[in-house]
Write a protein that holds these residues in place. Structure first.
Motif, mmCIF file in Angstrom:
data_model
loop_
_atom_site.group_PDB
_atom_site.id
_atom_site.type_symbol
_atom_site.label_atom_id
_atom_site.label_comp_id
_atom_site.label_asym_id
_atom_site.label_seq_id
_atom_site.Cartn_x
_atom_site.Cartn_y
_atom_site.Cartn_z
ATOM 1 N N ILE A 8 0.850 -1.181 0.000
ATOM 2 C CA ILE A 8 0.000 0.000 0.000
ATOM 3 C C ILE A 8 0.889 1.236 0.000
ATOM 4 O O ILE A 8 1.761 1.382 0.849
ATOM 5 N N GLU A 9 0.643 2.092 -0.964
ATOM 6 C CA GLU A 9 1.332 3.382 -1.050
ATOM 7 C C GLU A 9 0.336 4.428 -0.554
ATOM 8 O O GLU A 9 -0.769 4.534 -1.085
ATOM 9 N N HIS A 10 0.689 5.173 0.463
ATOM 10 C CA HIS A 10 -0.186 6.189 1.040
ATOM 11 C C HIS A 10 0.466 7.551 0.855
ATOM 12 O O HIS A 10 1.507 7.829 1.440
ATOM 13 N N LEU A 11 -0.143 8.378 0.023
ATOM 14 C CA LEU A 11 0.338 9.726 -0.223
ATOM 15 C C LEU A 11 -0.679 10.708 0.344
ATOM 16 O O LEU A 11 -1.881 10.521 0.166
ATOM 17 N N CYS A 12 -0.197 11.721 1.013
ATOM 18 C CA CYS A 12 -1.079 12.722 1.604
ATOM 19 C C CYS A 12 -0.646 14.093 1.116
ATOM 20 O O CYS A 12 0.499 14.501 1.335
ATOM 21 N N PHE A 13 -1.553 14.785 0.434
ATOM 22 C CA PHE A 13 -1.282 16.101 -0.125
ATOM 23 C C PHE A 13 -2.104 17.162 0.597
ATOM 24 O O PHE A 13 -3.252 16.922 0.956
ATOM 25 N N ARG A 14 -1.495 18.319 0.785
ATOM 26 C CA ARG A 14 -2.230 19.467 1.317
ATOM 27 C C ARG A 14 -2.694 20.285 0.115
ATOM 28 O O ARG A 14 -1.881 20.826 -0.638
ATOM 29 N N VAL A 15 -4.010 20.329 -0.073
ATOM 30 C CA VAL A 15 -4.608 21.025 -1.209
ATOM 31 C C VAL A 15 -5.762 21.872 -0.668
ATOM 32 O O VAL A 15 -6.684 21.321 -0.063
ATOM 33 N N PRO A 16 -5.727 23.184 -0.854
ATOM 34 C CA PRO A 16 -6.847 24.001 -0.369
ATOM 35 C C PRO A 16 -8.167 23.503 -0.952
ATOM 36 O O PRO A 16 -8.212 23.081 -2.119
#
Length: 110
Positions: A8-16
């Motif tokens: 499992i690849e978990h990517l977390c982005f901060r996007v308004p």
């Protein structure tokens, strides 16, 4: 069943919040199409964070870590360049493996 655990690849982005729809559309257009062509890709989910509405979590499932890491790095870099106008910040990138008892020498429950 494979003798390797699902990765499992978990990517977390901060996007308004005002940019999330564009981010998600472009992510599907750019990365979604490429991932579906990659052997070992099992699927992707998008999760929005209820506690922090700017966070977008991408959960990408691979048949194995080897299948994930077989994605050509130069292709990933090219896709990331296409996504740059839509990224605000990558908050975290994590890796998980699905626990499968039979991979540890345990017999499946009957």
């Amino acid at each position: 069943m494979s003798d390797q655990p699902i990765a499992i690849e978990h990517l977390c982005f901060r996007v308004p919040p005002g940019g999330q729809l564009a981010f998600l559309r472009e992510d599907e257009r750019i990365w979604g199409a490429a991932l579906r062509q990659q052997p070992g890709f099992l699927g992707k989910e998008v999760w929005l964070d209820a506690e922090d509405p700017e966070l977008v979590h991408l959960i990408i499932r691979w048949a194995s870590r080897a299948a994930w890491k077989a994605f050509p790095p130069e292709r990933a870099e090219a896709l990331d360049r296409q996504m740059q106008p839509f990224y605000v910040r990558l908050e975290q990138a994590k890796e998980y493996q699905l626990w499968q008892p039979n991979l540890l020498g345990e017999e499946p429950a009957s």
